[in-house]
Design an enzyme around this catalytic site. Structure first.
Site, short mmCIF file in Angstrom:
data_model
loop_
_atom_site.label_atom_id
_atom_site.label_comp_id
_atom_site.label_asym_id
_atom_site.label_seq_id
_atom_site.Cartn_x
_atom_site.Cartn_y
_atom_site.Cartn_z
N GLU A 66 14.27 22.90 52.07
CA GLU A 66 14.95 23.28 50.67
C GLU A 66 15.46 23.64 50.21
O GLU A 66 15.59 24.81 51.22
CB GLU A 66 13.68 23.91 49.71
CG GLU A 66 13.88 23.62 48.24
CD GLU A 66 12.79 24.20 47.84
OE1 GLU A 66 11.80 23.85 47.31
OE2 GLU A 66 13.11 25.68 47.04
N ALA A 72 3.59 17.37 34.97
CA ALA A 72 4.15 17.34 35.91
C ALA A 72 3.23 15.88 35.88
O ALA A 72 4.18 14.58 36.67
CB ALA A 72 4.32 17.44 36.71
#
Length: 291
Positions: free
Chosen positions: A16, A123
């Site tokens: 990431e 989400a």
């Protein structure tokens, strides 16, 4: 390639990165990506400014460049807090137009005393919206030590299963420093019917301020072994960095030996640390190819 397909034949290793701040030199992120691409990770994910922040367009550009310039699959983060469906559609359309087919759907962080606004409260709402409107691979987050806002581990697993039922294809865990939490979570998630790949998120801790911030944000417990490392080396920056790298390598070695689906390394845009860790575990990953 959709990231969920990667797990069929191997232990996945991914990274990431985050975009540069608006006033930062953008060339730095590309130097970072140049060095990280040498690792040949299975994919690199790129974080996003919450609420359609200014860094959103950078996320799309960087994720596209990861694929087209460096030949590595990419994942673009998309936090939905504060977004309308029209805004989400514009962002997702732009991602798709730039060849991005893997989206990490997140709620995003909210400030204290701030009510959620926009069309997405969770989400799972964004996941369902993407699944209904796009042919994209959807990633979601999970929390081995439960989400800080969850009432209980059982409640947390219930909502995780709901995210998968809404369309999540692949999960990436929040960081943890005690593998026991991950193993317990993984077993209970499978029992609960969560049957998609679950990557273990590992963050090499290289300075005291960093871990203090993570503990506050994520509610991560510090194992006694880690606390001893922190106390011994906190005043020696290089020693703490090396100790943090060693601790992460130890975690990853154990996870791979236990048959983890994949490792997602939070690089903090530090290629040196990422290379040190990958160099130590790459042979373990290569012998973990699935038949």
């Amino acid at each position: 390639m959709k990231t969920a397909e990667l797990f069929e034949h191997k232990t996945v290793f991914s990274l990431e990165v985050f975009p540069p701040k608006p006033d930062a030199d953008e060339s730095v992120i590309y130097k970072t990506l140049e060095e990280l691409s040498d690792i040949q990770p299975d994919f690199i994910s790129v974080t996003y400014g919450a609420g359609g922040g200014k860094n959103g367009c950078k996320t799309i550009q960087i994720a596209s460049d990861i694929q087209n310039r460096y030949g590595v699959e990419s994942v673009a983060h998309l936090p939905c807090i504060g977004l309308s469906k029209a805004q989400a559609k514009n962002i997702l359309d732009s991602m798709q137009e730039n060849g991005i087919e893997n989206i990490l759907a997140l709620r995003g962080d909210k400030s204290d005393n701030t009510e959620l606004c926009g069309d997405f409260r969770h989400a799972s709402d964004l996941i369902a919206f993407i699944r209904d409107n796009y042919d994209l691979n959807i990633l979601a987050a999970c929390y081995p030590e439960i989400h800080p806002e969850s009432r209980s581990a059982v409640d947390d697993l219930k909502w995780l299963k709901y995210k998968v039922d809404c369309g999540a294809d692949h999960l990436i865990s929040q960081l943890f420093l005690d593998n026991g939490y991950f193993y317990d979570f993984y077993e209970k998630a499978r029992i609960a019917g969560v049957n998609v790949p679950i990557e273990a998120g590992i963050m090499p801790v290289t300075n005291k301020r960093q871990i203090e911030r993570m503990v506050k944000l994520c509610g991560v417990e510090l194992p006694k072994k880690f606390v001893r490392v922190l106390e011994k080396y906190e005043h020696n920056e290089r020693a703490l960095r090396d100790a943090g790298i060693a601790y992460a390598i130890d975690q990853i070695t154990d996870l791979i030996a236990e048959g983890v689906d994949g490792i997602h390394l939070y690089t903090m845009n530090n290629p040196y640390v990422a290379h040190r860790i990958f160099d130590a575990v790459q042979n373990l990953i290569s012998v973990s190819v699935k038949a």
